[in-house]
Scaffold this motif. Sequence first.
Motif, PDB file in Angstrom:
ATOM      1  N   GLY A 225       7.860  13.440  -4.005  1.00  0.00           N
ATOM      2  CA  GLY A 225       8.822  12.322  -4.192  1.00  0.00           C
ATOM      3  C   GLY A 225       9.223  12.124  -5.663  1.00  0.00           C
ATOM      4  N   ALA A 226      10.325  11.981  -6.097  1.00  0.00           N
ATOM      5  CA  ALA A 226      10.564  12.000  -7.392  1.00  0.00           C
ATOM      6  C   ALA A 226      11.317  10.504  -7.902  1.00  0.00           C
ATOM      7  CB  ALA A 226      11.751  12.999  -7.689  1.00  0.00           C
ATOM      8  N   GLY A 227      10.484   9.316  -7.142  1.00  0.00           N
ATOM      9  CA  GLY A 227      10.788   8.163  -7.482  1.00  0.00           C
ATOM     10  C   GLY A 227      10.211   7.734  -8.891  1.00  0.00           C
ATOM     11  N   VAL A 228      10.195   6.430  -9.047  1.00  0.00           N
ATOM     12  CA  VAL A 228       9.422   6.018 -10.393  1.00  0.00           C
ATOM     13  C   VAL A 228       7.847   6.142 -10.366  1.00  0.00           C
ATOM     14  CG1 VAL A 228       8.934   3.782 -11.511  1.00  0.00           C
ATOM     15  CG2 VAL A 228      10.960   3.970 -10.677  1.00  0.00           C
ATOM     16  N   ILE A 229       7.071   5.956  -9.288  1.00  0.00           N
ATOM     17  CA  ILE A 229       5.986   6.052  -9.290  1.00  0.00           C
ATOM     18  C   ILE A 229       5.592   7.587  -9.342  1.00  0.00           C
ATOM     19  CG2 ILE A 229       3.806   5.953  -7.705  1.00  0.00           C
ATOM     20  CD1 ILE A 229       4.833   3.308  -6.790  1.00  0.00           C
ATOM     21  N   GLY A 230       6.217   8.781  -8.615  1.00  0.00           N
ATOM     22  CA  GLY A 230       5.873  10.084  -8.756  1.00  0.00           C
ATOM     23  C   GLY A 230       6.290  10.433 -10.115  1.00  0.00           C
TER      24      GLY A 230
ATOM     25  N   SER B 136       4.098  10.771  -2.768  1.00  0.00           N
ATOM     26  CA  SER B 136       4.830   9.443  -3.578  1.00  0.00           C
ATOM     27  C   SER B 136       5.996   9.161  -2.813  1.00  0.00           C
ATOM     28  CB  SER B 136       4.712   9.813  -4.765  1.00  0.00           C
ATOM     29  OG  SER B 136       5.312   8.587  -5.789  1.00  0.00           O
ATOM     30  N   ILE B 137       5.982   8.540  -1.524  1.00  0.00           N
ATOM     31  CA  ILE B 137       7.408   8.361  -1.120  1.00  0.00           C
ATOM     32  C   ILE B 137       7.443   6.998  -0.799  1.00  0.00           C
ATOM     33  CG2 ILE B 137       7.559  10.685  -0.203  1.00  0.00           C
ATOM     34  CD1 ILE B 137       5.976   9.591   2.587  1.00  0.00           C
ATOM     35  N   GLY B 138       6.969   6.183  -1.774  1.00  0.00           N
ATOM     36  CA  GLY B 138       7.379   4.625  -1.482  1.00  0.00           C
ATOM     37  C   GLY B 138       6.023   3.907  -0.986  1.00  0.00           C
ATOM     38  N   ARG B 139       6.066   2.611  -0.659  1.00  0.00           N
ATOM     39  CA  ARG B 139       5.076   1.640  -0.409  1.00  0.00           C
ATOM     40  C   ARG B 139       5.619   0.651   0.873  1.00  0.00           C
ATOM     41  NH1 ARG B 139       1.121   1.979  -4.301  1.00  0.00           N
ATOM     42  NH2 ARG B 139       0.158  -0.070  -3.518  1.00  0.00           N
TER      43      ARG B 139
ATOM     44  N   THR C  51      -3.113  11.821   4.155  1.00  0.00           N
ATOM     45  CA  THR C  51      -3.975  12.089   3.211  1.00  0.00           C
ATOM     46  C   THR C  51      -5.220  12.122   3.453  1.00  0.00           C
ATOM     47  OG1 THR C  51      -4.021   9.756   2.852  1.00  0.00           O
ATOM     48  CG2 THR C  51      -2.336  10.809   1.628  1.00  0.00           C
ATOM     49  N   ASP C  52      -6.036  12.837   2.656  1.00  0.00           N
ATOM     50  CA  ASP C  52      -7.522  13.180   2.882  1.00  0.00           C
ATOM     51  C   ASP C  52      -8.296  12.398   1.893  1.00  0.00           C
ATOM     52  OD1 ASP C  52      -7.433  14.937   0.918  1.00  0.00           O
ATOM     53  OD2 ASP C  52      -7.533  16.799   2.249  1.00  0.00           O
ATOM     54  N   GLY C  53      -7.811  12.018   0.796  1.00  0.00           N
ATOM     55  CA  GLY C  53      -8.355  11.508  -0.513  1.00  0.00           C
ATOM     56  C   GLY C  53      -9.069  12.255  -1.377  1.00  0.00           C
ATOM     57  N   ASP C  54      -8.732  13.665  -1.029  1.00  0.00           N
ATOM     58  CA  ASP C  54      -9.568  14.710  -1.755  1.00  0.00           C
ATOM     59  C   ASP C  54      -8.570  15.577  -2.248  1.00  0.00           C
ATOM     60  OD1 ASP C  54     -11.084  16.228  -3.291  1.00  0.00           O
ATOM     61  OD2 ASP C  54     -11.954  17.443  -1.615  1.00  0.00           O
ATOM     62  N   ASN C  55      -7.895  16.360  -1.323  1.00  0.00           N
ATOM     63  CA  ASN C  55      -6.533  17.374  -1.916  1.00  0.00           C
ATOM     64  C   ASN C  55      -5.198  16.693  -1.573  1.00  0.00           C
ATOM     65  OD1 ASN C  55      -8.914  19.317  -0.551  1.00  0.00           O
ATOM     66  ND2 ASN C  55      -8.048  19.974  -2.466  1.00  0.00           N
ATOM     67  N   ILE C  56      -5.079  16.053  -0.598  1.00  0.00           N
ATOM     68  CA  ILE C  56      -3.821  15.316  -0.289  1.00  0.00           C
ATOM     69  C   ILE C  56      -4.115  13.896  -0.534  1.00  0.00           C
ATOM     70  CG2 ILE C  56      -1.976  15.102   1.235  1.00  0.00           C
ATOM     71  CD1 ILE C  56      -2.783  17.491   2.707  1.00  0.00           C
ATOM     72  N   ILE C  57      -3.285  13.403  -1.732  1.00  0.00           N
ATOM     73  CA  ILE C  57      -3.711  12.168  -1.936  1.00  0.00           C
ATOM     74  C   ILE C  57      -2.606  11.143  -2.185  1.00  0.00           C
ATOM     75  CG2 ILE C  57      -6.062  12.769  -3.145  1.00  0.00           C
ATOM     76  CD1 ILE C  57      -4.465  12.937  -5.717  1.00  0.00           C
ATOM     77  N   THR C  58      -2.639   9.733  -2.427  1.00  0.00           N
ATOM     78  CA  THR C  58      -1.751   8.989  -2.974  1.00  0.00           C
ATOM     79  C   THR C  58      -2.116   8.317  -4.320  1.00  0.00           C
ATOM     80  OG1 THR C  58      -2.711   6.883  -2.028  1.00  0.00           O
ATOM     81  CG2 THR C  58      -1.457   8.284  -0.449  1.00  0.00           C
ATOM     82  N   SER C  59      -1.431   7.470  -4.831  1.00  0.00           N
ATOM     83  CA  SER C  59      -1.571   6.814  -5.949  1.00  0.00           C
ATOM     84  C   SER C  59      -2.933   5.922  -5.957  1.00  0.00           C
ATOM     85  CB  SER C  59      -0.544   5.953  -6.685  1.00  0.00           C
ATOM     86  OG  SER C  59       0.022   5.031  -5.444  1.00  0.00           O
TER      87      SER C  59
ATOM     88  N   ALA D  80       0.865  -1.242   0.042  1.00  0.00           N
ATOM     89  CA  ALA D  80       0.104  -0.134   0.059  1.00  0.00           C
ATOM     90  C   ALA D  80       0.826   1.336  -0.095  1.00  0.00           C
ATOM     91  CB  ALA D  80      -0.920   0.159   1.296  1.00  0.00           C
ATOM     92  N   ALA D  81       0.230   2.297  -0.405  1.00  0.00           N
ATOM     93  CA  ALA D  81       0.998   3.449  -0.531  1.00  0.00           C
ATOM     94  C   ALA D  81       1.390   3.920   0.857  1.00  0.00           C
ATOM     95  CB  ALA D  81       0.368   4.685  -1.141  1.00  0.00           C
ATOM     96  N   ARG D  82       2.771   4.583   1.089  1.00  0.00           N
ATOM     97  CA  ARG D  82       3.016   4.906   2.335  1.00  0.00           C
ATOM     98  C   ARG D  82       2.846   6.302   2.695  1.00  0.00           C
ATOM     99  NH1 ARG D  82       8.155   3.693   5.085  1.00  0.00           N
ATOM    100  NH2 ARG D  82       8.840   2.647   3.190  1.00  0.00           N
ATOM    101  N   GLU D  83       2.145   6.353   3.804  1.00  0.00           N
ATOM    102  CA  GLU D  83       1.697   7.740   4.234  1.00  0.00           C
ATOM    103  C   GLU D  83       2.694   8.585   4.728  1.00  0.00           C
ATOM    104  OE1 GLU D  83      -1.473   9.290   4.565  1.00  0.00           O
ATOM    105  OE2 GLU D  83      -2.865   7.355   3.572  1.00  0.00           O
ATOM    106  N   HIS D  84       2.592   9.908   4.402  1.00  0.00           N
ATOM    107  CA  HIS D  84       3.425  10.942   4.963  1.00  0.00           C
ATOM    108  C   HIS D  84       3.434  11.001   6.675  1.00  0.00           C
ATOM    109  CE1 HIS D  84       5.982  14.540   5.355  1.00  0.00           C
ATOM    110  NE2 HIS D  84       6.235  14.516   4.220  1.00  0.00           N
ATOM    111  N   PRO D  85       4.411  10.865   7.291  1.00  0.00           N
ATOM    112  CA  PRO D  85       4.547  11.171   8.874  1.00  0.00           C
ATOM    113  C   PRO D  85       3.950  12.179   9.264  1.00  0.00           C
ATOM    114  CG  PRO D  85       6.694  11.354   7.824  1.00  0.00           C
ATOM    115  CD  PRO D  85       5.861  10.981   6.682  1.00  0.00           C
ATOM    116  N   HIS D  86       3.915  13.292   8.383  1.00  0.00           N
ATOM    117  CA  HIS D  86       3.467  14.721   8.998  1.00  0.00           C
ATOM    118  C   HIS D  86       2.286  15.198   8.513  1.00  0.00           C
ATOM    119  CE1 HIS D  86       7.035  14.598  11.295  1.00  0.00           C
ATOM    120  NE2 HIS D  86       7.782  14.767  10.104  1.00  0.00           N
TER     121      HIS D  86
END
Length: 300
Positions: free
Chosen positions: A106-111, A202-205, A82-90, A73-79
Amino acid sequence: QMCIRDRKMRAGLVHAAEFREKQLLQALKAAKVRQLEGSAMFSSPTEVNVYNPETGEYSIVTADYFIIATGSAAREHPHYPTDGDNIITSDHIMMQPLPKSIVVVGAGVIGCEFAAILANLGKTRVNIIDKAPRILPMEDEDIALYVQGMLEKKGVTVHHNSALFDMQAYEDESGQRGVQYMIQNNKTKEHSVHNVERALISIGRLPNYKGLGLENTKCRVTDGRMKVDEYQRCVPHMNIYAVGDATMDIALVNMGETEGRNAIDHIYSTRKESVPVIDNLSTIMSVSYTHLTLPTKRIV
């Protein structure tokens, strides 16, 4: 509101996913594989309990071998949760309307994959926060710099050597919602503030182990990762295997498929001492959907 084009695009995504699921289910049925729907939990190294909350059905399954392929699952930012609306994951972005602007944390493959998709669609202004001097840190420098240059030609802004200093979702007096974020340049320590419609974290999974009942086995999880041997067996068990993102070894679809085949081969092999060799990772494709034009050369 989602425009007609957005709706058609998402309807196509849903259709493709449902069609692929139907294909897989038909293949399982043809192979006479018994399918149980529900949540599975180990009760012992040789038994799992399966509960379907919709039907209330409860099953106990015993087997000689088990393969854990629970994905990630997408890794949540520690600080900045996500709210699923404005701040989201993949997990959210594929079923939302195309935003007018977005920042990718995040500038990895998914980002970079989603940055390229949105940039190519031409409706979204895209920013990327990259803590390093260049994107795609796991790729060769020449490849990463080429992809970076092509993204920038598409209008993508990359905040290099920058750290996310603050981020807040907001709603103004007119009801317009968005995200304001502040970054700090790691070299100059200067701050800058930016406003976008959405933020993609997008900071990993992380592997999915929740509710799996690993505490009822001796499977070892260290720093959030399953400990497996060279045969993909969960140490110290000889009958429990883990493959794909569940091991977080190389989190690629093709790698997961290869590990799954190797696990089955090892279970049914008469030569248990034969270690699977994966010495050419170029055959296990690491492809991000950048849809960028690559230079061509004539080879004689």
